[in-house]
Design a protein around this motif. Structure first.
Motif, mmCIF file in Angstrom:
data_model
loop_
_atom_site.group_PDB
_atom_site.id
_atom_site.type_symbol
_atom_site.label_atom_id
_atom_site.label_comp_id
_atom_site.label_asym_id
_atom_site.label_seq_id
_atom_site.Cartn_x
_atom_site.Cartn_y
_atom_site.Cartn_z
ATOM 1 N N ASP A 181 0.737 -1.088 -0.036
ATOM 2 C CA ASP A 181 -0.119 -0.106 -0.147
ATOM 3 C C ASP A 181 0.261 1.265 0.401
ATOM 4 O O ASP A 181 0.685 2.228 -0.352
ATOM 5 N N GLY A 182 2.031 0.837 0.008
ATOM 6 C CA GLY A 182 3.362 2.198 -0.065
ATOM 7 C C GLY A 182 3.155 2.466 0.786
ATOM 8 O O GLY A 182 4.737 3.330 1.641
ATOM 9 N N THR A 183 2.821 2.421 1.997
ATOM 10 C CA THR A 183 3.707 2.886 3.280
ATOM 11 C C THR A 183 4.979 1.484 4.147
ATOM 12 O O THR A 183 5.710 0.831 3.443
ATOM 13 N N ALA A 184 5.906 2.235 4.780
ATOM 14 C CA ALA A 184 6.806 1.238 5.002
ATOM 15 C C ALA A 184 7.386 1.425 6.167
ATOM 16 O O ALA A 184 7.202 2.833 7.553
ATOM 17 N N THR A 185 8.521 1.392 6.860
ATOM 18 C CA THR A 185 8.400 1.392 8.732
ATOM 19 C C THR A 185 10.508 0.780 8.210
ATOM 20 O O THR A 185 10.564 -0.463 7.588
ATOM 21 N N ASP A 186 10.778 1.188 9.411
ATOM 22 C CA ASP A 186 12.347 0.357 9.065
ATOM 23 C C ASP A 186 12.113 -0.966 10.522
ATOM 24 O O ASP A 186 11.054 -0.851 11.298
ATOM 25 N N PHE A 187 12.982 -1.353 10.664
ATOM 26 C CA PHE A 187 13.334 -2.602 11.530
ATOM 27 C C PHE A 187 14.902 -3.147 11.258
ATOM 28 O O PHE A 187 15.548 -3.214 10.022
ATOM 29 N N SER A 188 15.091 -3.556 12.811
ATOM 30 C CA SER A 188 16.676 -4.147 13.598
ATOM 31 C C SER A 188 16.511 -5.416 12.904
ATOM 32 O O SER A 188 15.659 -6.564 13.320
ATOM 33 N N TYR A 189 17.288 -5.879 11.566
ATOM 34 C CA TYR A 189 17.653 -7.670 11.796
ATOM 35 C C TYR A 189 17.964 -7.683 12.883
ATOM 36 O O TYR A 189 18.053 -9.122 13.016
ATOM 37 N N ILE A 190 18.851 -7.582 13.450
ATOM 38 C CA ILE A 190 19.126 -7.889 14.860
ATOM 39 C C ILE A 190 18.100 -8.086 15.135
ATOM 40 O O ILE A 190 17.950 -9.121 16.472
ATOM 41 N N ASP A 191 17.464 -7.448 16.390
ATOM 42 C CA ASP A 191 16.507 -7.968 17.101
ATOM 43 C C ASP A 191 15.639 -8.583 16.264
ATOM 44 O O ASP A 191 14.540 -9.399 17.163
ATOM 45 N N ALA A 192 15.644 -8.773 15.112
ATOM 46 C CA ALA A 192 14.695 -10.152 14.096
ATOM 47 C C ALA A 192 15.578 -11.295 14.568
ATOM 48 O O ALA A 192 14.467 -11.859 14.523
ATOM 49 N N VAL A 193 16.240 -11.277 14.615
ATOM 50 C CA VAL A 193 17.322 -12.249 14.320
ATOM 51 C C VAL A 193 17.122 -13.280 15.559
ATOM 52 O O VAL A 193 16.728 -14.607 15.860
ATOM 53 N N LYS A 194 17.498 -12.329 16.591
ATOM 54 C CA LYS A 194 16.964 -12.819 18.347
ATOM 55 C C LYS A 194 15.707 -12.949 18.848
ATOM 56 O O LYS A 194 15.366 -13.596 19.516
ATOM 57 N N GLY A 195 14.685 -11.804 17.831
ATOM 58 C CA GLY A 195 13.507 -12.417 18.504
ATOM 59 C C GLY A 195 13.081 -11.733 19.512
ATOM 60 O O GLY A 195 12.215 -12.394 20.619
ATOM 61 N N LYS A 196 13.496 -10.972 20.033
ATOM 62 C CA LYS A 196 13.770 -9.948 20.800
ATOM 63 C C LYS A 196 12.954 -8.642 20.379
ATOM 64 O O LYS A 196 14.334 -7.794 20.532
ATOM 65 N N PRO A 197 12.015 -7.986 20.640
ATOM 66 C CA PRO A 197 11.610 -6.319 19.910
ATOM 67 C C PRO A 197 12.328 -6.092 21.738
ATOM 68 O O PRO A 197 12.914 -5.908 22.531
ATOM 69 N N LYS A 198 12.763 -4.344 21.353
ATOM 70 C CA LYS A 198 13.124 -4.075 22.095
ATOM 71 C C LYS A 198 12.454 -3.792 23.102
ATOM 72 O O LYS A 198 13.437 -3.678 24.519
ATOM 73 N N GLY A 199 11.218 -3.438 23.671
ATOM 74 C CA GLY A 199 10.810 -3.244 24.844
ATOM 75 C C GLY A 199 10.625 -1.933 25.859
ATOM 76 O O GLY A 199 11.498 -1.269 25.216
ATOM 77 N N ARG A 200 9.625 -1.753 26.485
ATOM 78 C CA ARG A 200 9.958 -0.577 27.095
ATOM 79 C C ARG A 200 11.168 0.301 27.824
ATOM 80 O O ARG A 200 11.450 1.298 27.649
ATOM 81 N N SER A 201 11.901 -0.689 28.309
ATOM 82 C CA SER A 201 13.476 -0.815 29.048
ATOM 83 C C SER A 201 13.983 0.096 27.885
ATOM 84 O O SER A 201 14.997 1.369 28.712
ATOM 85 N N GLN A 202 14.322 -0.933 27.328
ATOM 86 C CA GLN A 202 15.485 -0.063 26.100
ATOM 87 C C GLN A 202 14.121 0.853 25.336
ATOM 88 O O GLN A 202 15.587 1.906 24.871
ATOM 89 N N ASP A 203 13.473 1.420 24.833
ATOM 90 C CA ASP A 203 13.194 2.189 24.762
ATOM 91 C C ASP A 203 12.960 3.865 25.337
ATOM 92 O O ASP A 203 12.917 4.594 24.861
ATOM 93 N N PHE A 204 12.432 3.561 27.007
ATOM 94 C CA PHE A 204 13.291 4.425 27.947
ATOM 95 C C PHE A 204 15.070 4.857 27.445
ATOM 96 O O PHE A 204 15.225 6.195 27.117
ATOM 97 N N TYR A 205 15.608 4.360 27.202
ATOM 98 C CA TYR A 205 17.099 3.987 26.972
ATOM 99 C C TYR A 205 16.784 4.710 26.175
ATOM 100 O O TYR A 205 17.305 6.227 26.042
ATOM 101 N N GLY A 206 16.567 4.733 24.473
ATOM 102 C CA GLY A 206 16.124 6.097 24.045
ATOM 103 C C GLY A 206 16.073 7.629 24.597
ATOM 104 O O GLY A 206 16.455 7.617 23.595
#
Length: 249
Positions: A91-116
């Motif tokens: 549909d033309g929309t786009a988004t980034d993704f981390s291949y590292i998080d994807a391979v590990k199967g672990k989203p950043k989570g709230r603590s990592q977002d807070f750090y960011g």
């Protein structure tokens, strides 16, 4: 050592899968579409593996079965930039993704977002502190001494380091001071969303409070980019009494 299954590929370890996708990213330039069909298939498989993990924790999925193609793009923010994969949907929309998080199967989570979000809150202060250090301590060639190796470095070859305490400890201390050690309350950090490469504080008062806390606590120093980061982390306190403080607001 457990194997990692991604689509039709079987990697002997997680590190092997990470190396595979890292090498793939490096085969393309910023702004370039992933053209190789094998690379496209491997990325589709990675997203198909990662999306259920995101959905399970209530985060927006990346492909949702509607992938058109992938691109390598340059992600930028205040004081930083990094290249990464982006999913472009049908549909033309786009988004980034981390291949590292994807391979590990672990989203950043709230603590990592807070750090960011904490990083984002002081990003401009750190840029100003680095400029201040070179204005105050620079020699007649505009160079400053690396406080770990003694090598004279230019501003472009220098890294502003948190000498003491390190940044993660500052974040932990700030959370503890606000009673958030066990969890981050809702409404503090921006929720995951398409194209959000860095989380931010929703409430500017929290961002200002962290900036003040960082200003009061952080001792910064100039290091050569070539300095061994592991050695730097093992020698956290500055070896010379020349700390660089974040400038007053």
């Amino acid at each position: 050592m457990a194997t990692v299954e991604i689509g039709s590929r079987s990697f002997r370890a997680q590190s092997s899968a990470l190396e595979h996708y890292k090498a793939m990213l490096h085969r393309y330039q910023d702004g370039q579409r992933v053209s190789d069909q094998g690379d496209h298939a491997d990325l589709v498989a990675l997203i198909a593996r990662y999306d259920p993990v995101l959905d399970a924790v209530g985060e927006p999925t990346k492909g949702d079965g509607q992938i058109a193609h992938f691109e390598r793009r340059l992600n930028t923010g205040t004081g930083w930039s990094s290249s990464g994969f982006w999913v472009v949907r049908q549909d033309g929309t786009a988004t980034d993704f981390s291949y590292i998080d994807a391979v590990k199967g672990k989203p950043k989570g709230r603590s990592q977002d807070f750090y960011g979000a904490c990083r984002q809150a002081v990003a401009l202060d750190l840029i100003q502190a680095k400029k201040q250090a070179f204005a105050q301590y620079g020699d007649n060639q505009g160079r400053v001494e690396c406080e770990l190796t003694g090598v004279m470095v230019t501003i472009n070859d220098a890294h502003l380091d948190h000498a003491w305490p390190n940044f993660s400890h500052l974040v932990s201390g700030f959370r503890a001071a606000r009673g958030w050690s066990r969890g981050i309350p809702d409404g503090v950090v921006s929720a995951p969303a398409d194209s959000q490469t860095s989380a931010t504080f929703i409430d500017s008062a929290v961002a200002d409070a962290f900036r003040t806390y960082h200003h009061d606590q952080a001792i910064l120093r100039i290091l050569s980019r070539a300095a061994n980061l592991q050695t730097a982390s093992q020698a956290r306190r500055p070896r010379v009494a020349r700390p660089v403080y974040v400038p007053d607001r």
